[in-house]
Structures are given as structure tokens and as C-alpha cells.
Scaffold this active site. Sequence first.
Site, PDB file in Angstrom:
ATOM      1  N   ASP A 273       5.440 -11.905 -12.758  1.00 18.17           N
ATOM      2  CA  ASP A 273       4.742 -11.001 -11.828  1.00 18.17           C
ATOM      3  C   ASP A 273       3.251 -11.275 -11.919  1.00 18.17           C
ATOM      4  OD1 ASP A 273       5.574  -7.926 -10.544  1.00 18.17           O
ATOM      5  OD2 ASP A 273       3.453  -8.433 -10.819  1.00 18.17           O
TER       6      ASP A 273
ATOM      7  N   ASN B 253      13.132   2.541   0.325  1.00 17.11           N
ATOM      8  CA  ASN B 253      13.538   2.990  -1.003  1.00 17.11           C
ATOM      9  C   ASN B 253      12.637   4.127  -1.484  1.00 17.11           C
ATOM     10  OD1 ASN B 253      14.816   0.241  -2.978  1.00 17.11           O
ATOM     11  ND2 ASN B 253      14.983   0.525  -0.792  1.00 17.11           N
TER      12      ASN B 253
ATOM     13  N   THR C  32      13.659  -6.739   3.862  1.00 20.88           N
ATOM     14  CA  THR C  32      13.553  -5.385   4.393  1.00 20.88           C
ATOM     15  C   THR C  32      14.217  -5.258   5.762  1.00 20.88           C
ATOM     16  OG1 THR C  32      11.905  -3.861   5.324  1.00 20.88           O
ATOM     17  CG2 THR C  32      11.239  -6.130   5.146  1.00 20.88           C
ATOM     18  N   ASP C  33      14.586  -4.028   6.125  1.00 19.91           N
ATOM     19  CA  ASP C  33      15.113  -3.792   7.472  1.00 19.91           C
ATOM     20  C   ASP C  33      14.003  -3.879   8.525  1.00 19.91           C
ATOM     21  OD1 ASP C  33      13.751  -1.443   6.869  1.00 19.91           O
ATOM     22  OD2 ASP C  33      15.378  -0.085   7.413  1.00 19.91           O
ATOM     23  N   GLU C  34      12.722  -3.868   8.080  1.00 16.88           N
ATOM     24  CA  GLU C  34      11.620  -3.825   9.045  1.00 16.88           C
ATOM     25  C   GLU C  34      11.525  -5.106   9.874  1.00 16.88           C
ATOM     26  OE1 GLU C  34       8.031  -1.957   7.637  1.00 16.88           O
ATOM     27  OE2 GLU C  34       9.129  -0.837   6.110  1.00 16.88           O
TER      28      GLU C  34
ATOM     29  N   LYS D 228       7.490 -10.896   6.139  1.00 17.98           N
ATOM     30  CA  LYS D 228       8.813 -10.888   5.508  1.00 17.98           C
ATOM     31  C   LYS D 228       9.826 -11.644   6.379  1.00 17.98           C
ATOM     32  CE  LYS D 228      10.082  -9.090   2.253  1.00 17.98           C
ATOM     33  NZ  LYS D 228      10.127  -9.525   0.828  1.00 17.98           N
TER      34      LYS D 228
ATOM     35  N   PRO E   3      -0.948  13.963   4.471  1.00 18.99           N
ATOM     36  CA  PRO E   3      -1.218  13.366   5.785  1.00 18.99           C
ATOM     37  C   PRO E   3       0.041  12.834   6.453  1.00 18.99           C
ATOM     38  CG  PRO E   3      -1.863  11.862   4.016  1.00 18.99           C
ATOM     39  CD  PRO E   3      -1.259  13.061   3.355  1.00 18.99           C
TER      40      PRO E   3
ATOM     41  N   ALA F 113       6.183  -9.618  -3.570  1.00 20.28           N
ATOM     42  CA  ALA F 113       5.676  -9.545  -2.200  1.00 20.28           C
ATOM     43  C   ALA F 113       4.519  -8.557  -2.146  1.00 20.28           C
ATOM     44  CB  ALA F 113       6.779  -9.069  -1.241  1.00 20.28           C
TER      45      ALA F 113
ATOM     46  N   TYR G  42       3.075  -6.997   7.887  1.00 15.93           N
ATOM     47  CA  TYR G  42       4.006  -6.990   6.753  1.00 15.93           C
ATOM     48  C   TYR G  42       5.390  -7.489   7.178  1.00 15.93           C
ATOM     49  CZ  TYR G  42       7.616  -5.054   3.671  1.00 15.93           C
ATOM     50  OH  TYR G  42       8.723  -4.912   2.884  1.00 15.93           O
ATOM     51  N   SER G  43       5.938  -6.866   8.230  1.00 20.24           N
ATOM     52  CA  SER G  43       7.315  -7.237   8.589  1.00 20.24           C
ATOM     53  C   SER G  43       7.376  -8.653   9.144  1.00 20.24           C
ATOM     54  CB  SER G  43       7.936  -6.221   9.551  1.00 20.24           C
ATOM     55  OG  SER G  43       7.136  -6.026  10.684  1.00 20.24           O
TER      56      SER G  43
HETATM   57  P1  NAD Z   1       5.771  -3.395  -4.829  1.00 18.84           P
HETATM   58  O1  NAD Z   1       4.565  -3.608  -3.974  1.00 18.84           O
HETATM   59  O2  NAD Z   1       5.925  -2.104  -5.558  1.00 18.84           O
HETATM   60  O3  NAD Z   1       5.878  -4.560  -5.918  1.00 18.84           O
HETATM   61  C1  NAD Z   1       5.619  -5.887  -5.625  1.00 18.84           C
HETATM   62  C2  NAD Z   1       5.435  -6.630  -6.940  1.00 18.84           C
HETATM   63  O4  NAD Z   1       5.217  -8.025  -6.634  1.00 18.84           O
HETATM   64  C3  NAD Z   1       4.236  -6.162  -7.747  1.00 18.84           C
HETATM   65  O5  NAD Z   1       4.600  -6.005  -9.094  1.00 18.84           O
HETATM   66  C4  NAD Z   1       3.228  -7.283  -7.593  1.00 18.84           C
HETATM   67  O6  NAD Z   1       2.361  -7.434  -8.714  1.00 18.84           O
HETATM   68  C5  NAD Z   1       4.122  -8.488  -7.414  1.00 18.84           C
HETATM   69  N1  NAD Z   1       3.495  -9.586  -6.689  1.00 18.84           N
HETATM   70  C6  NAD Z   1       2.755  -9.515  -5.543  1.00 18.84           C
HETATM   71  N2  NAD Z   1       2.325 -10.738  -5.178  1.00 18.84           N
HETATM   72  C7  NAD Z   1       2.825 -11.609  -6.108  1.00 18.84           C
HETATM   73  C8  NAD Z   1       2.750 -13.018  -6.272  1.00 18.84           C
HETATM   74  N3  NAD Z   1       2.064 -13.773  -5.410  1.00 18.84           N
HETATM   75  N4  NAD Z   1       3.383 -13.587  -7.310  1.00 18.84           N
HETATM   76  C9  NAD Z   1       4.064 -12.814  -8.208  1.00 18.84           C
HETATM   77  N5  NAD Z   1       4.163 -11.483  -8.103  1.00 18.84           N
HETATM   78  C10 NAD Z   1       3.551 -10.879  -7.072  1.00 18.84           C
HETATM   79  O7  NAD Z   1       7.001  -3.651  -3.865  1.00 18.84           O
HETATM   80  P2  NAD Z   1       8.467  -3.043  -3.901  1.00 18.84           P
HETATM   81  O8  NAD Z   1       8.493  -1.800  -3.102  1.00 18.84           O
HETATM   82  O9  NAD Z   1       8.959  -3.032  -5.293  1.00 18.84           O
HETATM   83  O10 NAD Z   1       9.250  -4.140  -3.066  1.00 18.84           O
HETATM   84  C11 NAD Z   1       9.870  -5.268  -3.700  1.00 18.84           C
HETATM   85  C12 NAD Z   1      10.519  -6.136  -2.647  1.00 18.84           C
HETATM   86  O11 NAD Z   1      11.477  -5.384  -1.920  1.00 18.84           O
HETATM   87  C13 NAD Z   1       9.532  -6.676  -1.605  1.00 18.84           C
HETATM   88  O12 NAD Z   1       9.884  -7.980  -1.307  1.00 18.84           O
HETATM   89  C14 NAD Z   1       9.741  -5.768  -0.407  1.00 18.84           C
HETATM   90  O13 NAD Z   1       9.457  -6.450   0.794  1.00 18.84           O
HETATM   91  C15 NAD Z   1      11.212  -5.451  -0.527  1.00 18.84           C
HETATM   92  N6  NAD Z   1      11.631  -4.157   0.034  1.00 18.84           N
HETATM   93  C16 NAD Z   1      10.975  -3.008  -0.279  1.00 18.84           C
HETATM   94  C17 NAD Z   1      11.424  -1.793   0.239  1.00 18.84           C
HETATM   95  C18 NAD Z   1      10.749  -0.483  -0.115  1.00 18.84           C
HETATM   96  O14 NAD Z   1      11.082   0.551   0.460  1.00 18.84           O
HETATM   97  N7  NAD Z   1       9.813  -0.442  -1.059  1.00 18.84           N
HETATM   98  C19 NAD Z   1      12.529  -1.756   1.087  1.00 18.84           C
HETATM   99  C20 NAD Z   1      13.186  -2.976   1.389  1.00 18.84           C
HETATM  100  C21 NAD Z   1      12.729  -4.157   0.843  1.00 18.84           C
HETATM  101  P1  TYD Z   2       5.750   4.059   3.978  1.00 21.48           P
HETATM  102  O1  TYD Z   2       6.171   4.792   2.758  1.00 21.48           O
HETATM  103  O2  TYD Z   2       4.401   3.418   4.014  1.00 21.48           O
HETATM  104  O3  TYD Z   2       6.904   3.011   4.306  1.00 21.48           O
HETATM  105  P2  TYD Z   2       7.151   2.112   5.649  1.00 21.48           P
HETATM  106  O4  TYD Z   2       5.925   2.108   6.467  1.00 21.48           O
HETATM  107  O5  TYD Z   2       7.438   0.779   5.055  1.00 21.48           O
HETATM  108  O6  TYD Z   2       8.321   2.737   6.331  1.00 21.48           O
HETATM  109  O7  TYD Z   2       5.827   5.074   5.202  1.00 21.48           O
HETATM  110  C1  TYD Z   2       7.033   5.757   5.502  1.00 21.48           C
HETATM  111  C2  TYD Z   2       6.798   6.548   6.762  1.00 21.48           C
HETATM  112  O8  TYD Z   2       5.834   7.585   6.498  1.00 21.48           O
HETATM  113  C3  TYD Z   2       6.199   5.716   7.901  1.00 21.48           C
HETATM  114  O9  TYD Z   2       6.766   6.152   9.147  1.00 21.48           O
HETATM  115  C4  TYD Z   2       4.717   6.045   7.856  1.00 21.48           C
HETATM  116  C5  TYD Z   2       4.689   7.467   7.348  1.00 21.48           C
HETATM  117  N1  TYD Z   2       3.506   7.845   6.525  1.00 21.48           N
HETATM  118  C6  TYD Z   2       2.808   9.019   6.838  1.00 21.48           C
HETATM  119  O10 TYD Z   2       3.145   9.741   7.800  1.00 21.48           O
HETATM  120  N2  TYD Z   2       1.735   9.355   6.065  1.00 21.48           N
HETATM  121  C7  TYD Z   2       1.319   8.574   5.020  1.00 21.48           C
HETATM  122  O11 TYD Z   2       0.297   8.925   4.355  1.00 21.48           O
HETATM  123  C8  TYD Z   2       2.057   7.393   4.710  1.00 21.48           C
HETATM  124  C9  TYD Z   2       1.644   6.509   3.559  1.00 21.48           C
HETATM  125  C10 TYD Z   2       3.158   7.064   5.487  1.00 21.48           C
END
Ligand code: NAD
Ligand code: TYD
Length: 354
Positions: free
Chosen positions: A31, A188, A132-134, A162, A213, A81, A158-159
Amino acid sequence: MILVTGGAGFIGANFVLEWLARKGEAVINLDKLTYAGNLASLESVKSDPRHVFVQGDIGDRDLMERLLAEHQPRAVVNFAAESHVDRSIHGPADFIETNVVGTFKLLEAVRAYWGGLTGEDRANFRFLHVSTDEVYGSLGKNDPAFSETTPYAPNSPYSASKAASDHLVRAYHHTYGLPVLTTNCSNNYGPCQFPEKLIPLVIHNAISGKPLPIYGDGSNIRDWLYVTDHCLAIMAVLEKGRVGETYNVGGNNEKTNLEVVKTLCAILDELHPDSPVVPHEKLIVFVKDRPGHDARYAIDSSKIRNELGWQPQESFETGIRKTVAWYLANQAWVDNVISGEYRNWVQTNYATRT
Ligand code: NAD
Ligand code: TYD
């Protein structure tokens, strides 16, 4: 052993802990420790000999090749990521660098390593890409949920980044035969999520008496999945998924953002009645919308359910309660991640919205 990238982030850290607890097989955890990576999430395995942490970048091909050669993992699970949509709007460059170029360089290192394997090691090797589903874009209210055959239509930097990484992973299978698997999961929530994302941000602000917010009118819909259920889905795909396939993962928990925030407020009224402002709902403010804000995500996860027998263990009601309880019990973890960088981000993202 397996190599996990991004294992100090939210889902990666949950995965590493769950993996060590359930499987016992060693993990090399690579990481970069960006603002989102946090070793405090891995405190409980700090001196576990089965967990080897390496700080580094998936885009550092020499390092990745060295690690692969030294540890000879049977699988790579790529979580690394940049993951926050709002940050990708303010500064997309890091998203292209890590999610697109980084994944490409990682794939190159893995392809070279896998090319040198023979026999069963080669046949059993897997590269699992966590996505991601995005990537599928945005749904209207009555549209059917995203399936694995829904065309990609990403709307945010972002999407889009990905989606590009998913395409590269797919191409490495079709062109080079690399044994890849891809998972596309919905939103998640759970322990150790950085408080820039909706649920931990709202919990943190609510107990601090700060505004909650809500972008736009709060009617945007997300499908929420408890993080451990996502980790179990990844383990199932790694173990039994068909090479070259993608699997959609979702919780069947479609909620508007306003519903989610109100639910959090109600749980906090009960579990944290001593907050500066109660009822917590009084803190809700509607702020300027996110540009290009996707209206609705919904996942059809029948493929992983039918083929691999996975299904979520946690309902939204049980998962969200556990999550609030975790944040209340782990204020030190939150305090640790709310650094100067976090304050700068809050200023960048919210100062112009209110
Ligand atoms: P996060 O931002 O919490 O963690 C990302 C981690 O990747 C961090 O620890 C960061 O230090 C590391 N990282 C970033 N750039 C790096 C690099 N160049 N080399 C090595 N490490 C690096 O993200 P998350 O929410 O844990 O998501 C993890 C994965 O799951 C991502 O690929 C994300 O697209 C995917 N995902 C997330 C969600 C969600 O709801 N959070 C849903 C679906 C898929
Ligand atoms: P987020 O947790 O950033 O996930 P994603 O954009 O990947 O779905 O946001 C979840 C939803 O909440 C999204 O529709 C944006 C909204 N949101 C707010 O309304 N207020 C906030 O401060 C944030 C961070 C997100």
C-alpha cells in the site's frame, strides 16, 4: 500466500483481517499509504508473522516485480485505487495515475511473473481486480438493476478511471490469457471507512454537532453493502469464480441518501444521546449538488448468488447499527485520520457548497 494491494484502505484492511482470521494463509500487503491508507486499521495484525506490510506504489514496476519474485504469491487481489468521487472532481490526475496507469503497470508486472510460472502454479494463479458498480453509470427510477452485461457508461473521473482499469484487466485476459477475475460492487459501509464518505462523515459530524451536508435534495439512491459481505464475495470469486468473468456484488439495499442520513440520526439519538445537538436530524442541511451526480445505482447480483452461492450475511439494519457502534467505540481511530490534510479537504469540498 496472496498479495493484496491497497490493504491499508477501508475495504482492503477489512479484507486482510477477515482473510487472516478465516483462511490463515499469509498476506503480503502493498500500500502506498496515501491519505486514505491507515496502518491503525491493521493494528491487530501488527506482529502477526502471516502479515507482511510493504509501503509502495502499484505503479512501481520494479518493486512489484521484486515482490512477486520474492514471495511467489498464488494470487494478487487489487484494491489499490483513488476511490472518492468528489476528490476526482476536484483533482482527477491522481485517479488517472493510480487507477489507470498504476493498474496497467501492475498488470505488466503480474503478466511477467505469471509468464514465468509453470504447471499447477501457472494454472491456479489468479489476478482479482476489485471494481465498482459506478462504471455502469446512472439508473432511472424504474430501470432494471445493473447486470454484468450492462454497457459501461461512467460519469465521473473516478468511475471513468475504474472503467479504464476494468477494460485493461479484461484485455490482459483476452490478449495474453492472464487468469483474471473482476468484481463490480455497490457502495460499501462499515468499520475503518475514511470519514470523507457519506456514512462515516455523517456519524463524525453528528456527534461533533456539525452540519450534516446532503447534496441536492437527498433523493439519490445507492445500494449499500456491509464491507465484510463484500470481502466474503471477493473470497468466493477468488476461490470459485470462472476465469475471465466479472461478478456484480450488491446488498439489495437501495436507499436514498436522505433515508440513510435519517437512519444514522435515529440510531445516534439512541446510542449517543449526549451529542451537542439532539435530535441529530436538526443538523441536516441541504447543500449544492455534486456536478454530474449519478441518480441511482442498483445491482443485480444473481450471477454470484447462483454460481458461487454467495449472499450477504448482514441486513442494512444490522450492518448500519454495527457501524455506528464501531465508530462510537473507536474515536481514537477517527481522531488519528483527521489530520491537517482532512481539514484541507473539508474546506475544499464544503466551503463552496453552503
Ligand atoms: P480507500 O480509498 O479507502 O483505500 C484505497 C487504498 O489504496 C489506500 O490504502 C491507499 O493508500 C491505497 N493506494 C492508493 N493509491 C495507491 C497506489 N498507487 N499504490 C498502492 N496503494 C495505493 O478505498 P476503498 O473504499 O477501500 O476501495 C478499495 C477498492 O474497492 C477500490 O478499488 C475501489 O474502487 C473499490 N470499491 C470501493 C467501493 C466503496 O464503496 N468504497 C465500492 C466498490 C468498489
Ligand atoms: P459517497 O460516500 O461519496 O460514495 P459514492 O459517491 O461513491 O456513491 O457518497 C454517497 C452518496 O452520498 C452520493 O450520492 C453523494 C452523497 N453525499 C452527500 O449527500 N453528502 C456528502 O457530504 C457526501 C460525502 C456524499
